[in-house]
Design a protein around this motif. Sequence first.
Motif, short mmCIF file in Angstrom:
data_model
loop_
_atom_site.label_atom_id
_atom_site.label_comp_id
_atom_site.label_asym_id
_atom_site.label_seq_id
_atom_site.Cartn_x
_atom_site.Cartn_y
_atom_site.Cartn_z
N PRO A 72 -13.12 -3.96 -7.03
CA PRO A 72 -11.74 -4.01 -6.53
C PRO A 72 -11.25 -5.44 -6.35
O PRO A 72 -12.00 -6.30 -5.90
CB PRO A 72 -11.83 -3.29 -5.18
CG PRO A 72 -13.23 -3.55 -4.73
CD PRO A 72 -14.08 -3.58 -5.98
N ASP A 73 -9.99 -5.68 -6.70
CA ASP A 73 -9.43 -7.01 -6.48
C ASP A 73 -7.95 -6.96 -6.13
O ASP A 73 -7.33 -8.00 -5.91
CB ASP A 73 -9.62 -7.90 -7.71
CG ASP A 73 -8.91 -7.35 -8.95
OD1 ASP A 73 -8.27 -6.29 -8.85
OD2 ASP A 73 -9.01 -8.00 -10.01
N THR A 74 -7.37 -5.73 -6.03
CA THR A 74 -5.93 -5.63 -5.84
C THR A 74 -5.58 -4.42 -4.98
O THR A 74 -6.20 -3.36 -5.10
CB THR A 74 -5.21 -5.49 -7.20
OG1 THR A 74 -5.58 -6.59 -8.04
CG2 THR A 74 -3.70 -5.47 -7.03
N LEU A 75 -4.58 -4.61 -4.12
CA LEU A 75 -3.97 -3.52 -3.37
C LEU A 75 -2.65 -3.17 -4.06
O LEU A 75 -1.91 -4.07 -4.47
CB LEU A 75 -3.71 -3.93 -1.93
CG LEU A 75 -2.98 -2.93 -1.04
CD1 LEU A 75 -3.91 -1.77 -0.67
CD2 LEU A 75 -2.46 -3.60 0.23
N TYR A 76 -2.36 -1.87 -4.20
CA TYR A 76 -1.16 -1.43 -4.90
C TYR A 76 -0.24 -0.65 -3.97
O TYR A 76 -0.71 0.14 -3.15
CB TYR A 76 -1.53 -0.52 -6.09
CG TYR A 76 -2.39 -1.19 -7.13
CD1 TYR A 76 -1.82 -1.80 -8.25
CD2 TYR A 76 -3.78 -1.19 -7.02
CE1 TYR A 76 -2.61 -2.41 -9.22
CE2 TYR A 76 -4.58 -1.79 -7.98
CZ TYR A 76 -3.99 -2.39 -9.08
OH TYR A 76 -4.77 -2.99 -10.03
N VAL A 77 1.05 -0.84 -4.14
CA VAL A 77 2.08 -0.05 -3.45
C VAL A 77 2.90 0.65 -4.52
O VAL A 77 3.34 0.01 -5.50
CB VAL A 77 2.99 -0.94 -2.58
CG1 VAL A 77 4.17 -0.13 -2.04
CG2 VAL A 77 2.19 -1.55 -1.44
N GLY A 107 -6.00 1.47 -3.39
CA GLY A 107 -6.83 0.36 -3.84
C GLY A 107 -7.47 -0.42 -2.72
O GLY A 107 -8.14 -1.43 -2.96
N GLU A 108 -7.30 0.04 -1.45
CA GLU A 108 -7.83 -0.74 -0.34
C GLU A 108 -9.32 -0.56 -0.13
O GLU A 108 -9.99 -1.44 0.42
CB GLU A 108 -7.09 -0.39 0.96
CG GLU A 108 -7.35 1.00 1.50
CD GLU A 108 -6.61 2.08 0.74
OE1 GLU A 108 -7.07 3.24 0.78
OE2 GLU A 108 -5.59 1.77 0.11
N ILE A 109 -9.89 0.56 -0.60
CA ILE A 109 -11.32 0.79 -0.43
C ILE A 109 -12.10 -0.25 -1.24
O ILE A 109 -11.90 -0.39 -2.44
CB ILE A 109 -11.72 2.22 -0.85
CG1 ILE A 109 -11.02 3.24 0.04
CG2 ILE A 109 -13.23 2.41 -0.78
CD1 ILE A 109 -11.31 4.68 -0.34
N CYS A 131 1.85 -5.14 -6.65
CA CYS A 131 0.44 -5.50 -6.65
C CYS A 131 0.19 -6.76 -5.84
O CYS A 131 0.86 -7.78 -6.06
CB CYS A 131 -0.05 -5.72 -8.08
SG CYS A 131 0.39 -4.39 -9.21
N ILE A 132 -0.77 -6.68 -4.94
CA ILE A 132 -1.11 -7.81 -4.08
C ILE A 132 -2.59 -8.12 -4.30
O ILE A 132 -3.46 -7.32 -3.96
CB ILE A 132 -0.85 -7.50 -2.60
CG1 ILE A 132 0.54 -6.88 -2.42
CG2 ILE A 132 -1.02 -8.76 -1.76
CD1 ILE A 132 0.77 -6.31 -1.05
N HIS A 133 -2.88 -9.27 -4.87
CA HIS A 133 -4.27 -9.64 -5.14
C HIS A 133 -4.99 -9.94 -3.83
O HIS A 133 -4.41 -10.46 -2.88
CB HIS A 133 -4.32 -10.86 -6.05
CG HIS A 133 -5.67 -11.09 -6.66
ND1 HIS A 133 -6.67 -11.79 -6.01
CD2 HIS A 133 -6.20 -10.69 -7.84
CE1 HIS A 133 -7.74 -11.83 -6.77
NE2 HIS A 133 -7.49 -11.17 -7.90
N ALA A 155 -8.73 2.58 4.98
CA ALA A 155 -9.81 2.61 3.99
C ALA A 155 -10.92 3.56 4.43
O ALA A 155 -11.46 4.33 3.63
CB ALA A 155 -10.35 1.20 3.77
N ALA A 156 -11.28 3.51 5.71
CA ALA A 156 -12.33 4.39 6.23
C ALA A 156 -11.91 5.86 6.17
O ALA A 156 -12.71 6.74 5.81
CB ALA A 156 -12.68 4.00 7.67
N GLN A 157 -10.65 6.13 6.50
CA GLN A 157 -10.15 7.50 6.45
C GLN A 157 -10.14 8.03 5.01
O GLN A 157 -10.50 9.18 4.76
CB GLN A 157 -8.74 7.57 7.04
CG GLN A 157 -8.68 7.33 8.53
CD GLN A 157 -7.26 7.20 9.04
OE1 GLN A 157 -6.29 7.52 8.35
NE2 GLN A 157 -7.11 6.69 10.25
N ARG A 158 -9.76 7.18 4.08
CA ARG A 158 -9.72 7.61 2.67
C ARG A 158 -11.13 7.89 2.17
O ARG A 158 -11.36 8.84 1.43
CB ARG A 158 -9.06 6.53 1.82
CG ARG A 158 -7.55 6.43 2.07
CD ARG A 158 -6.78 6.59 0.79
NE ARG A 158 -5.36 6.65 1.07
CZ ARG A 158 -4.48 5.77 0.64
NH1 ARG A 158 -4.87 4.75 -0.11
NH2 ARG A 158 -3.20 5.91 0.91
#
Length: 273
Positions: A72-77, A107-109, A131-133, A155-158
């Motif tokens: 993983p390297d990116t968070l997406y909205v 993408g946060e996990i 996209c936020i790197h 992330a934990a909930q997912r």
Amino acid sequence: MDGSHPDPDPRAPADASVIRDSGDDAASLRADLARTVLFHNLNDALLQRLIPAIDTVHIEPHRYVYHEDELPDTLYVVGSGQLTVFRDAIGQPLQLLARLVPGDHFGEIGLFDDTPREASVRATTACRLRCIHRDDLLPLLEQVPHLRARLRSIAAQRHSANVAASLELSRRREVRIRTHSQVPMHLKDGPVRTITIENLSLGGVCLRGAPDAWRPGAAVVFGLELSNGVLWLHGRVVWRLDAALGVQFIERAANHDTLIQMAIRLLLEQSMD
């Protein structure tokens, strides 16, 4: 997933165009972030710092955003469009984990500990993603503890939800099994050709290499040549993307379920040879 509408399976990377956000799009970007649980109450000063680090990515329908097991390297909205989150491994049931719509983020996990992606994400429709790197996001999170805590909690909930979905899958009657097997296909009015069966279930099949004339809505009859003979099937094409397409089975024989289950076993045995 009941198998009646097999999903596309183009394994190529996402066909995306990356566009750096401009001032003209700032209002739209702010609106997309404000719809998310993660960023909806971020103050203007922090939001202004975040905006220059955000890319806008346009994804075509049925293309992957990323694959399971990638780092993983990116968070997406999700700004617009719809996506599916799923697991797909040869010999295992295709497992739908979530459907994503505008206002969702993903993408946060693994962003905090470099664990590989737990699932693949693919666009169902044309999508606009923000996209936020990680290299831009983590420094901001260090300065905003409540935002970091919120993202870790999500992330934990997912992750827990994914584990629960795996347990729920065992109680379902019909699942799609990924095979990625090459077999001869027999046609009533044409020569034998080699196709690739990506996944197979009681309700349908996803394959590559079918005739060009097989378009959505077409009724088709074909035989799959297996080690114990030819399995003839009747179906209707429900989607097509380049060389990949999905067929929903119709006019099922009385022993259809038994024949399909046997075909899955034979295909998996073939893939291990």
